[in-house]
Design a protein around this motif. Structure first.
Motif, PDB file in Angstrom:
ATOM      1  N   GLY A   1     -20.016  -3.790  22.371  1.00  0.00           N
ATOM      2  CA  GLY A   1     -21.050  -2.776  22.612  1.00  0.00           C
ATOM      3  C   GLY A   1     -21.860  -3.031  23.868  1.00  0.00           C
ATOM      4  N   ARG A   2     -21.838  -4.271  24.384  1.00  0.00           N
ATOM      5  CA  ARG A   2     -22.526  -4.586  25.638  1.00  0.00           C
ATOM      6  C   ARG A   2     -21.572  -4.529  26.837  1.00  0.00           C
TER       7      ARG A   2
ATOM      8  N   ALA B   1     -29.033 -10.501  18.091  1.00  0.00           N
ATOM      9  CA  ALA B   1     -27.919  -9.683  17.609  1.00  0.00           C
ATOM     10  C   ALA B   1     -26.897 -10.542  16.864  1.00  0.00           C
TER      11      ALA B   1
ATOM     12  N   PHE C   1     -24.460  -1.586  14.064  1.00  0.00           N
ATOM     13  CA  PHE C   1     -24.054  -1.339  15.449  1.00  0.00           C
ATOM     14  C   PHE C   1     -25.232  -0.845  16.291  1.00  0.00           C
ATOM     15  N   TYR C   2     -25.933   0.195  15.800  1.00  0.00           N
ATOM     16  CA  TYR C   2     -27.038   0.745  16.593  1.00  0.00           C
ATOM     17  C   TYR C   2     -28.257  -0.173  16.574  1.00  0.00           C
TER      18      TYR C   2
ATOM     19  N   GLN D   1     -28.181  -3.587  16.508  1.00  0.00           N
ATOM     20  CA  GLN D   1     -27.983  -4.739  17.394  1.00  0.00           C
ATOM     21  C   GLN D   1     -27.959  -4.354  18.874  1.00  0.00           C
ATOM     22  N   LEU D   2     -27.578  -3.105  19.179  1.00  0.00           N
ATOM     23  CA  LEU D   2     -27.546  -2.684  20.581  1.00  0.00           C
ATOM     24  C   LEU D   2     -28.929  -2.772  21.217  1.00  0.00           C
ATOM     25  N   GLU D   3     -29.979  -2.679  20.379  1.00  0.00           N
ATOM     26  CA  GLU D   3     -31.336  -2.724  20.932  1.00  0.00           C
ATOM     27  C   GLU D   3     -31.962  -4.119  20.851  1.00  0.00           C
ATOM     28  N   ALA D   4     -31.207  -5.084  20.344  1.00  0.00           N
ATOM     29  CA  ALA D   4     -31.739  -6.447  20.251  1.00  0.00           C
ATOM     30  C   ALA D   4     -31.221  -7.287  21.420  1.00  0.00           C
TER      31      ALA D   4
ATOM     32  N   ASP E   1     -36.935   1.188  23.359  1.00  0.00           N
ATOM     33  CA  ASP E   1     -36.005   1.418  22.255  1.00  0.00           C
ATOM     34  C   ASP E   1     -35.930   2.921  22.012  1.00  0.00           C
TER      35      ASP E   1
ATOM     36  N   SER F   1     -18.516  -6.304  12.885  1.00  0.00           N
ATOM     37  CA  SER F   1     -19.923  -6.222  13.292  1.00  0.00           C
ATOM     38  C   SER F   1     -20.255  -7.172  14.437  1.00  0.00           C
TER      39      SER F   1
ATOM     40  N   GLY G   1     -18.669  -6.257  17.661  1.00  0.00           N
ATOM     41  CA  GLY G   1     -19.399  -5.126  18.241  1.00  0.00           C
ATOM     42  C   GLY G   1     -20.580  -5.542  19.097  1.00  0.00           C
ATOM     43  N   VAL G   2     -21.115  -6.730  18.865  1.00  0.00           N
ATOM     44  CA  VAL G   2     -22.211  -7.232  19.710  1.00  0.00           C
ATOM     45  C   VAL G   2     -21.720  -7.399  21.153  1.00  0.00           C
TER      46      VAL G   2
ATOM     47  N   ARG H   1     -21.096   3.151  24.827  1.00  0.00           N
ATOM     48  CA  ARG H   1     -21.191   3.056  23.362  1.00  0.00           C
ATOM     49  C   ARG H   1     -20.232   3.990  22.641  1.00  0.00           C
TER      50      ARG H   1
ATOM     51  N   PHE I   1     -15.889  -5.010   8.479  1.00  0.00           N
ATOM     52  CA  PHE I   1     -16.260  -4.305   9.713  1.00  0.00           C
ATOM     53  C   PHE I   1     -16.483  -5.316  10.834  1.00  0.00           C
TER      54      PHE I   1
ATOM     55  N   LEU J   1     -14.702   0.713  16.865  1.00  0.00           N
ATOM     56  CA  LEU J   1     -15.204   0.098  15.634  1.00  0.00           C
ATOM     57  C   LEU J   1     -14.985   0.978  14.409  1.00  0.00           C
TER      58      LEU J   1
END
Lengths: 258, 258, 258
Positions: C118-119, A218, A207-208, A210-213, B214, C111, C114-115, C123, C109, C130
């Motif tokens: 999460g956007r 992601a 989760f953390y 992919q948030l930065e990709a 980041d 995952s 969440g991509v 968060r 999960f 999640l």
């Protein structure tokens, strides 16, 4: 205090019985942040470096911790205390709680708290907090996304008296869990501890990440994570339990399915 | 008009007595954005380039301005006017204000306004604004994080009549400040001007810088900023004033502590 | 089902009469996500790879689709169904709808959901969804930015009965459009279809592109997009229609102005 928190968050994070960590603050202040008296000039910049490097280690340690970390706030969370709330995966607060980053009032702009707060709430909310130092109410905090849930203060009162002490309270599943009596916190803890530890750990890490990709990266990484997840014993056990309409029997580990 | 705004935002931004900038729009329209009549084909693409390059300079100039820039909106903020609100550090609006990016209705999609709006509000709110052109109410705007505070229109009425003119109103601390009478704006301005100019400038610069990094880089850079801040004369004066429970006596400059 | 959605979203996306796509789910479930029964070990990881790669293609296909894609949710949107809502440009839901990412309950999960989630939301909201699997109500979903508008369920009921079938409903302008009867959806569709298809397509492409760039790059690219937009025949027609206070007569194409 920060070293103590880091210790509690990291020292037994590989204990398979640890399923989530709940951070409480006792009394009317969750955390007021750094002790300004430790930041006078005579302590020297090496010491200041050490203080803030430790603080970053704590915050990144929460994000890297394999189990979810929940802040339960009753009262004031200020400066690095507000950063702590913004950093935790989930936060529950009483309806009388307040949140502020007032450092600039005392000559120390809340620059590192802004790293966490600026990623948790809309930037106009963060900028207002950082430039004015004026606190958010609990209602404003949930509106902005700084906390996950607000509960009546009464529902928390009993809880704090019954806690024996310390700012940290770790939830183990075995031996018998001591669930906090606040209903909302109990619901969250229950929802986490009934899942597979390994599956949650895998999901939190991604989760953390992919948030930065960028979104294409992601998804590319996410496909791998999903396939790996399905290939775990706990992934297959979860699916079988769903199909067979029964409670899952987790291994909580990363073993692959046969 | 944009050049005029850029001039007002940049020309005396190094004046130590300038502590924050408040942008007002007179009358029922805060700003309706670009004059579409200036964007006809006959003006040529060089001219269009110049218009949008100037607009970007204005927006980036607000983010780079060492003092906080506050938008005070009464009425409509549309297209580049909405971009201006989204870009300011803080925004206060009357409860009858509206915010829209309706450019596509007139064949010019609000692409550059979307840069600011898309970073200020959740992307579904931004997409709805951009693709439909339907305005947000003040209530929706605060819910989405586009503005920091909403105040009753009545509390703003008096203010606008008493302002002598112009779309910009800069707050100086010396000579005697002319505080706007709206209570919420006055509270924000007061909260900013009672702090050290240098500390706020340092904090603002880092805030926007770290939002684009980041999180690990953000913390690494943030540690440096915190240590540098503590080493400033105003950092140490702030801590001493806190310990001695007295009002701080700021230099407002970047001198180091002895 | 995903291939079917991809087909409907992509196969005639270059048809000039297609102006926006509305995704409906019939009955009480918008979409419950992947069929877990398709994800058992015996299907093999190649098949799992294919499932999630198809899912990513669908999500990226929505973002790359030249016309806006609107989700209309009545009931439950879970896991990849919630991802679908989070991915659409605009989402309208009934006030009884719920949104969840409960995969970890069944060992998988969420995952990749969440991509998108999460956007779309703060968060802390995403992490709560999640890690706990607890659903958001419609009210929480709009507060968090996951949906654009909430409407009373009654206003949707008629609509779903009158739809002949399928999960997808594409809006064409010619032949005669079948507007959904829900007022909010109709308003959005109307607002989109009255604009130039080419201008909206250009704006949508840049919107998602710039969100992933740093702000200076975003403005530099945005200036180009604005100038190109003004140079299009539909850009000039839009400006002329505004000046002449008449309805625009769009070409809907990317022809340059003479």
């Amino acid at each position: 205090m920060m070293e103590d928190l880091i210790h509690h968050i990291t020292f037994n994070q590989d204990d398979p019985n640890l399923r989530c960590i709940v951070l409480y603050g006792e009394g009317k202040v969750f955390s007021a942040g750094h002790n300004l008296k430790e930041l006078t000039h005579k302590d020297g910049s090496d010491y200041h470096h050490q203080v803030f490097s430790t603080c970053s280690r704590l915050m990144l340690g929460i994000l890297q911790c394999p189990v979810p970390v929940i802040a339960v706030v009753q009262g004031l969370a200020a400066a690095a205390g507000c950063q702590l709330v913004a950093t935790c995966d989930i936060a529950v607060c009483s309806d009388t709680s307040t949140f502020s980053t007032p450092g600039a009032n005392f000559g120390i702009f809340c620059s590192t708290p802004g790293v966490a707060v600026g990623r948790a709430v809309p930037r106009k909310v963060a900028a207002h907090m950082l430039f004015t130092g004026i606190p958010l109410t609990a209602e404003e905090a949930i509106g902005a996304g700084l906390v996950s849930k607000v509960v009546p203060e009464e529902s928390m009162g009993l809880e704090f008296e019954s806690l024996s002490g310390g700012h940290i309270f770790q939830i183990y599943v075995n031996p018998s869990p001591v669930f906090p009596t606040d209903e909302e916190v109990a619901k969250i803890v229950q929802a986490i501890t009934c899942k597979s530890r390994a599956i949650v750990a895998m999901g939190k890490k991604f989760f953390y990440q992919q948030l930065e990709a960028d979104i294409k990266t992601a998804y590319r990484l996410g496909e791998e994570v999903m396939v790996n997840n399905i290939g775990l014993a706990d992934g297959q056990e979860g699916i079988r339990s769903f199909i067979e309409k029964r409670k899952a029997n987790w291994s909580h580990g990363f073993e692959k399915a046969h």
